[in-house]
Structures are given as C-alpha cells and as structure tokens.
Design an enzyme around this catalytic site. Structure first.
Site: not given
Ligand code: PGA
Length: 305
Positions: A51, A134, A220, A226, A266, A287
């Site tokens: 990110k 995304h 997702e 996140g 997550s 992420g």
């Molecule tokens: P995250 O992000 O693992 O921090 O939840 C996943 C993503 O957005 O690809």
C-alpha cells in the site's frame, strides 16, 4: 515419430484437450496416464501489498529482509507490490527471486491522464503483475471515503474501466489480479454472493477463457480489509468456491479448475494456515502482515504444509 489418436496428435509431454477437458500427461510407474487431477493442482499465489508505505530506501531494505527469510517465488508464486515510484528499486533488489506487482494500472494506453501509470510503463521497469479494482484505490483523486451513496457503486465498479485495465495488462504481458468483494451493508443483507457474481460477470465481459485461466481473482470482503476482522475460513472458502462456480459457468469447468482464486482481508501469521488449507483458496493478498518479514515468511511457509 508422433502418435495420432482419432486425428489428434498426442504430444510427448504437456497437455491435451479431450472432450473440452484439459488433461495433463503424467508417467505413473512407467505407464502414461492422462490426469485431470494433475492439471487441477493449481500453483499457490501470494502477493504482499505494501500500500502507501515505505520510501525508496525503505522498500529496498524491506525487500532484502524478506529475501533473507528464504521467501522466493518458486512455490508459491510470490510477488511484492510496493508503491509505484518504488517498483524499479524493488525489481532490481529481488531480481528473479520474487515477482513485482503494481497496485494500480491505467485503462488507457498513454496520453493526458495526470497521475496514472500505463501497463507499458510497468512492464518496462520489470513489473509483471498488477492489482485491479482494489477497494482502496483512489480514482481521479477521490478516496473511497469521499464518495457516498449511489456514486459508490460506480466508484468501485466502473466496469468499462476494469475491462480497459484487463486489456492493457494482457497486451503488455502483465498478470492481472482482479479484486472483488462486498462491503458490510451488502453482507448484512445476505446479498454477497449475488453481488460478487455481478461484479465478475460485468468485469470479465470482454475476457476470453484463455485469458481468465491466466488471471488471478482476489476475493476481498471490504469489511475485512485493514480492519483486523477476518472472514472465517468457512466464509472465505464459501466465497472463493462461489467465484470458481461463477467462472465455471461463464467459461467451462476447465477454466474454473485452473483460475487461481486468492483471499485478502487481514490474513496474518496466525490465521493463514487455516485459510490457505481451504480447497478453493489458492493463496493470499496480504496487506499489513506483508510489511513484517517474519510474518510474511510464516504465511509463505504455510503453503509447504
Ligand atoms: P490487509 O489488506 O491484509 O491489511 O487487510 C489486504 C488488502 O487490502 O489487500
């Protein structure tokens, strides 16, 4: 000398299609067998989505730390997605040991599109993968939080733009990672399956079976990204299996068997093993945990079990 069966030349190695089904040639105990199962064993795929984190120097350091853990792209296929301005630095650091992925790609070829980056530009700096749709992607300067109501649907799902992005990827030998998934409102209305099917059918309208087999689809759930909230392994498997069913309905069972479907939201060092052991989850879009080399390595090692 070549072997011809029913007018079809049988290759010495590789695959044939029989009644529309891809079969792989395997030698078992000295006997040649054509195995549907062999072709169905999909290679795992992991993407570390950094990110908007890490400067140029920090990106090089993080890539070096990840390499030092032994993580490589042999199996599972593993790629890092740094910020656009750091793609070249990471590509030069990892060489052929890891793949490099962009977090964004334009639907346009080139021209007056301030702030965008083209697939040709990405390919030219050694980037071979790109994330599309995304839910955190800013578009025309807007963040998802800034868009409300009906506009939100077009913000997340401007399907013409997605079609253009996929087309640009295929023209430039970039593997697209297409994201789909529902927000909390849709999940609470129990409309998540319908929504994801709609997203897929609209996003893939211009894509052929051969192309879809080469793509990666990331399920997702937006409510899990996140937030520290993860879909349970059963919830994630239910949706990844649903994605595979939709692809099979659209393109036939061979494409459904071959397309790689990954989970994102997550995923971390603690929950990865159970998520990745689900039948229809072929990997992860990670992420937060991808910024911690030891945690990313634990997730990567979960594949070898
Ligand atoms: P995250 O992000 O693992 O921090 O939840 C996943 C993503 O957005 O690809």
């Amino acid at each position: 000398m070549s072997l011809i069966v029913n007018g079809t030349e049988i290759p010495a190695t590789g695959t044939i299609k029989f009644n529309g089904v891809s079969l792989e040639k395997v030698i078992f105990d000295g006997v040649i067998v054509w195995s549907k199962e062999a072709i169905m064993s999909r290679k795992g795929f992991l993407c570390g989505n950094w990110k908007m984190n890490k400067t140029w120097d920090e990106s090089i350091a993080l890539a070096q730390e990840i390499l030092a853990t032994g993580v490589n792209t042999t199996n599972p296929e593993t790629v890092l997605a740094p910020a656009t301005c750091n793609l070249k630095a990471v590509a030069d650091t990892v060489g052929t040991n890891l793949g490099v992925c962009s977090q964004f790609v334009s639907n346009a070829t080139n021209g007056a599109y301030t702030g965008q980056v083209s697939a040709a530009m990405l390919a030219n700096v050694g980037c071979k993968y790109a994330i599309i749709n995304h839910s955190e992607t800013t578009y025309f300067g807007l963040t998802p939080e800034a868009v409300t109501g009906n506009e939100q649907a077009s913000f997340y799902n401007n399907f013409n733009i997605i079609a253009g992005q996929l087309g640009q990827c295929f023209q430039n030998n970039i593997t697209p990672i297409l994201c789909c998934g529902e927000n909390l409102t849709i999940r609470e209305k129990w409309a998540h399956k319908t929504w994801v099917e709609y997203q897929l059918r609209m996003s893939l309208a211009s894509i052929t079976a051969d192309q879809v087999e080469k793509m990666i689809i990331a399920y997702e759930p937006i409510w899990a990204i996140g937030t520290g909230k993860t879909a349970t392994p059963a919830e994630a498997e239910e949706m990844c299996s649903h994605v595979r069913t939709v692809i099979s309905e659209m393109y036939g069972s061979s494409a459904g068997d071959q397309v790689r479907i990954i989970y994102g939201g997550s995923m971390n060092a603690k929950n990865a093993s159970e998520l990745l052991s689900q039948t229809n989850i072929d990997g992860g879009l990670i992420g937060g945990a991808s910024l911690k080399p030891a945690d990313f390595a634990t997730i990567w090692n979960a594949f070898s079990k």
